[in-house]
Design an enzyme around this catalytic site. Structure first.
Site, short mmCIF file in Angstrom:
data_model
loop_
_atom_site.label_atom_id
_atom_site.label_comp_id
_atom_site.label_asym_id
_atom_site.label_seq_id
_atom_site.Cartn_x
_atom_site.Cartn_y
_atom_site.Cartn_z
N CYS A 298 0.83 -1.21 0.00
CA CYS A 298 0.00 0.00 0.00
C CYS A 298 0.87 1.25 0.00
O CYS A 298 0.46 2.29 -0.52
CB CYS A 298 -0.95 -0.01 1.19
SG CYS A 298 -0.14 -0.18 2.79
N HIS A 891 -1.37 1.42 7.38
CA HIS A 891 -1.91 1.35 6.03
C HIS A 891 -1.78 2.71 5.36
O HIS A 891 -2.03 3.75 5.98
CB HIS A 891 -3.37 0.91 6.07
CG HIS A 891 -3.98 0.73 4.71
ND1 HIS A 891 -3.47 -0.14 3.77
CD2 HIS A 891 -5.07 1.32 4.13
CE1 HIS A 891 -4.21 -0.09 2.68
NE2 HIS A 891 -5.18 0.79 2.87
#
Length: 981
Positions: A298, A891
């Site tokens: 990510c 994330h």
């Protein structure tokens, strides 16, 4: 040789020290060892000079190798995420691991954590231990719900995986098979080359692999597939046939893709072999294309989305201008591979054909040239951005032969002259689209504190890393153990200075508990022993989040009280028959504790003090045991007394068995008979005469204090493994004098319990029980936000260089801790701002979650430009990289403004959704992309007029007036902000 056949401690220390220097070689196997166990071993063998005094001390004996701290619960091979070399684990070569296991064994139920050395890098090869294996999900084509997970090294081949799958699903050797990658939306890709490694094939964490068996009629359930290129074949496992028949078999296949409602086979062009849209969605808005997460990628997806939505850069690649400027011969570049791979990816993302693509080929190229990004561990988005901008710059550098340039100091010359010279020199070696768009110039001023020498230089930058106001405090959870032995430990949450010491912790705890700070001792307990006992002046930075910190109340003045000594006490359970090759026949259990006792003490008194200290969880039977006799222990009279541990010091077993009854003593409790376990005054209840802790007839003769049995024996340890002669001879630490036990600060005490007595009398649940103070529920107040301009001001604030990063003064001819100040001279068309949210130290990693309030539109940077010719310089936000989570992981996502429709969107891996401006400013914002307002003209407009390049950015003088440029919007620029165009 040491006890049990193990090497002596000097040999152990020497052998492991040598093996730790072993060079990495491709294919070798190395082993992970929990750093906390390894540090304990280093103490035991005196590995470091400051640990020599504990060498051989059984109180720091490490025991069997324990890697449980590295593993996820319930999995003998799955590592916790985000472990860091040397901080969380130590790597040992095979020989070193085997030696440690032969000396200490491995904890029962654990398996060795073995990892291979792999080679990384394309041009500059280097070896690395592959700590994290690639987890693949394996299934059969006929039953994809039955998924089996296995871990493989990146050095393993596709053939190795295929053999493992055959074994798992019991597929006969003669059965012909082939392997497929299974992607989202039931999209499949064949794996063609059995000798390719996992790394070469670009398989990522969590990738689903499907094995397909050929039908009895010779057809394939998934139908034929199209080779990637002429002569290429799908990877299949076939019966033994000739190469020619194998070739004919594949050449006869239909060259078409097979599609149905459940799956589709892609065509095999550069990206189309793995980049797919969801079925039926072929008319997407250009640029609104997600990126599949390949496994902890990510961070890469976020960086790419920000760059993709930088209009001038994307227009450059979409219009194929990069092809004219590819530099294949630049020794600092990547032979154009990064630029070409990035261009292909951008074209896919802006084609309008896909709702998401899988950037596997781009990820592979990045990993080849930057091995730190080759795995599937979480990485820093900003670090990848820095690599990409530098890599694209060198791949597209218009300078084919870089001249040597002698850098000059300002030497009192005007800033304008020095800035112009610095920028011209920069362009002589660096001239690319990246320089055009992202490079600016700042002024650096250094002042020597000794001779007042002033050094001024102008340096280019590609992005600004802005410091955030540091959190001045941190919270720690600690356990307070009071003197009252009946009181349970209590958990507190204390707020302490981030850059503080142990005294600060004690002061904060004192405010909550009422116990004076000078009556506290702070310890770190690990694996049932004291890992560290802190001094008051030690830094709090040495305490990590995972440490179990216990604070003990000691009611003596340690600087003035000469009558008492503080003794660390740990608990050990004896083994009747030890199978370990090098072990003392015992294992640690429970929580260790500290207690203050008189320096001159009898063995019986010390035993009684210890028993009373543990009275909360050592339960004495109230039934008379006629066969064993009894030792009476007063339940309450010695608690909350006048001693330093809250108990009376005058009591001894004989004194406590007084004939004078009172209300308290009438509640006497009985202990088992002592006649089998009485200690000689020399052995102090040690292990020297009997391995199970029982005295021999000779040692007990004449020393009985009654027919009483003790619950435990105790053994003292000092500089080494103390034996009887050491106790008698070394009067500096422990000795008897007229049956008095002499102790000092170097004494450690181990209480050895017989397993049966421990099971009968020691309540482990009660021993581990604790209470929670209301402070544990404390939540820090919301921190006020800071403005982006506050961070810029902090960036331009004068600072003193650290002792570890001094400046070499050309006048003094010495390194000096000079004062340094940075100022902005010119700013680029696209300003990348990196908010420095992550901080690192030797013992601690932290993330600052401060809310930074940054403007979406009209960021005015004019006030920060020291260029006297600077005019208005305003920016609009075009993209933001977000990081959610903490230091160890999290994330990444991105907000970006589409250059075609001018709307904001939220990019979360393969998902793309609309966003509003009020969502953008958050604590998660990590990297900001701003485009200068005067570079917007229509859709994605950016002038690249090669004729206007020069020193205008450095001088701040516009190349032409606004009136001169009215005829051509493409020439409008505020040269006071822009550095080249």
């Amino acid at each position: 040789m040491a006890e049990g056949g193990a090497a002596d401690l000097d040999t152990q220390r020497s052998d492991i020290a040598t093996l730790l220097k072993t060079s990495l070689r491709k294919g070798d196997t190395w082993y992970l060892v929990d750093s906390r166990w390894f540090k304990q071993w280093k103490k035991y063998v005196g590995f470091d000079s400051w640990d020599k005094y504990q060498m051989g001390d059984q109180n720091v004996y490490p025991g069997p190798i324990d890697n449980s701290g590295l593993l996820k619960d319930g999995d003998a091979q799955s590592l916790k995420e985000h472990l860091i070399d040397e901080l969380d684990y130590i790597l040992l070569p095979t020989e070193g691991w085997n030696k440690l296991v032969s000396w200490y064994t491995l904890m029962e139920g654990q398996e060795p954590i073995a990892r291979k050395v792999v080679e990384q890098g394309m041009f500059v090869k280097h070896c690395k231990v592959e700590v994290y294996l690639t987890e693949l999900k394996l299934c059969e084509n006929g039953n994809m719900n039955n998924v089996v997970t296995r871990r493989f090294s990146k050095a393993d081949t596709i053939d190795t995986i295929e053999k493992e799958i055959r074994k798992i699903f019991s597929i006969p050797d003669e059965k012909e098979t082939r392997l497929w990658n299974k992607y989202m939306s039931n999209t499949f890709e064949p794996l063609n080359k059995p000798d390719s490694t996992i790394q070469d094939a670009g398989l990522y964490q969590g990738q689903v692999l499907v094995i397909e068996q050929k039908n009895e009629d010779g057809t394939w359930p998934r139908g034929p597939s199209t080779p990637k290129s002429p002569g290429a074949s799908n990877f299949s496992t076939l019966p033994k046939i000739s190469p020619s028949s194998l070739s004919n078999n594949y050449n006869n296949m239909n060259n078409r893709n097979v599609k149905n409602s459940n799956y589709c086979l892609p065509s095999y062009t550069a990206y189309k072999n793995y980049d797919y849209s969801e079925p039926g969605r072929n008319n997407e808005q250009p640029g609104l294309c997600g990126l599949s997460n390949l496994g902890n990628t990510c961070f890469m997806n976020s960086a790419i989305q920000c760059l993709s939505n930088t209009p001038p850069l994307t227009e450059y690649f979409l219009n194929d201008k990069y092809q004219e400027e590819l530099n294949f011969d630049n020794p600092l570049g990547m032979r154009g591979e990064i630029a070409k791979s990035y261009a292909e990816l951008i074209k896919q993302m802006w084609s309008g054909k896909f709702s998401y693509v899988t950037p596997r080929a781009f990820k592979t190229q990045v990993g080849r040239f930057a091995p730190q990004f080759s795995g599937y561990q979480q990485q820093d988005c900003q670090e990848l951005l820095a690599f990409l901008l530098d890599g694209l710059h060198e791949d597209l550098n218009r300078i084919r032969k870089k001249p040597y340039i002698q850098l000059k100091d300002a030497d009192g010359r005007p800033d304008k002259v020095v800035a112009e010279e610095a920028w011209e020199n920069h362009l002589k070696r660096n001239d690319s689209i990246i320089v055009d768009i992202f490079h600016g110039l700042f002024k650096s001023t250094l002042v020597c504190p000794e001779c007042a020498k002033i050094s001024v230089t102008f340096d280019p930058f590609c992005y600004l890393t802005l410091p955030l106001p540091m959190k001045k405090e941190r919270t720690l959870e600690v356990y307070l153990v009071r003197m009252d032995p009946l009181t349970k430990p209590m958990q507190y949450k204390v707020v302490v200075p981030k850059i503080g010491n142990i005294l600060d912790l004690c002061t904060a705890l004192s405010a909550l508990s009422g116990i004076p700070a000078d009556k506290m001792i702070v310890t770190d307990i690990y694996n049932h022993r004291f890992h560290r006992i802190f001094a008051m002046d030690e830094n709090l930075s040495s305490i990590m989040e995972r440490d179990d910190i216990y604070v003990f109340e000691i009611n003596i003045n340690r600087t003035e009280d000469t009558e008492h000594v503080i003794i660390p006490v740990c608990l050990r359970e004896k083994f009747r028959h030890s199978s370990y090759t090098h072990h003392t026949g015992s294992s640690l259990f429970g929580q260790p504790f500290l207690m203050a006792v008189p320096r001159n003490n009898t063995e019986d008194k010390l035993y009684n003090l210890l028993l009373l200290r543990m009275c909360r969880y050592v339960k004495i039977s109230t039934e008379t045991e006629e066969t064993e006799g009894s030792l009476h222990c007063c339940k309450d009279q010695n608690i909350n007394g006048n001693g330093p541990n809250g108990i009376h010091e005058e009591g001894s077993p004989s004194e406590m068995e007084t004939d004078e009854p009172d209300d308290e003593s009438s509640q006497d409790q009985e202990l088992p008979s002592e006649n089998e376990n009485s200690q000689s005054e020399d052995s102090v209840g040690g292990d020297n005469d009997s391995e199970n802790g029982l005295c021999t007839e000779d040692t007990c003769k004449g020393q009985l204090t009654g027919h009483k049995k003790r619950l435990f024996t105790f053994q003292f340890n000092n500089l080494g493994n103390t034996d009887i002669n050491y106790i008698k001879d070394d009067t500096r630490h422990i000795r008897f004098d007229d049956r008095q036990l002499r102790l000092d600060e170097r004494s450690f005490l181990a209480l050895d319990w017989d397993p049966d007595l421990k099971k009968r009398y020691f309540d482990e649940n009660a021993a581990e029980d604790f209470e929670k103070h209301e402070s544990v529920e404390y939540k820090p107040p919301k921190k006020p936000f800071v403005k982006l301009k506050d961070c810029i001001e902090l960036f331009t604030t004068k600072e003193k260089l650290g002792a570890e990063d001094p400046w070499y003064c050309p006048n003094c001819k010495e390194h000096q801790q000079a004062t340094k100040k940075l100022d902005l001279w010119s700013l680029p068309p696209v300003l990348v701002v990196h908010l420095k949210r992550f901080s690192y130290s030797r013992y601690m990693r932290d993330k600052l979650d401060t809310l930074v309030d940054f403007p979406i539109n009209d960021l005015d940077m004019s006030e920060f430009l020291i260029n006297p010719n600077a005019g208005p310089c305003r920016y609009n936000l075009i993209a933001v990289s977000n990081h959610y989570g903490g230091m160890g992981g999290g994330h990444y996502t991105a907000f970006a403004k589409n250059k075609d429709d001018g709307k904001w969107y939220y990019f979360d891996d393969s998902s793309v959704s609309t966003a509003s401006e009020d969502q953008i400013v958050s604590k998660a914002a990590y990297v900001l992309f701003y485009q200068r307002q005067d570079t917007f003209s229509g859709t994605g407009f950016f002038p690249l007029d090669r004729e206007t390049k020069g020193a205008s950015a450095a001088t701040g003088i516009p190349l032409e007036s606004d009136e001169d440029s009215n005829d051509n919007d493409n020439d409008i620029e505020n040269e006071n902000c822009m550095h080249t165009n």
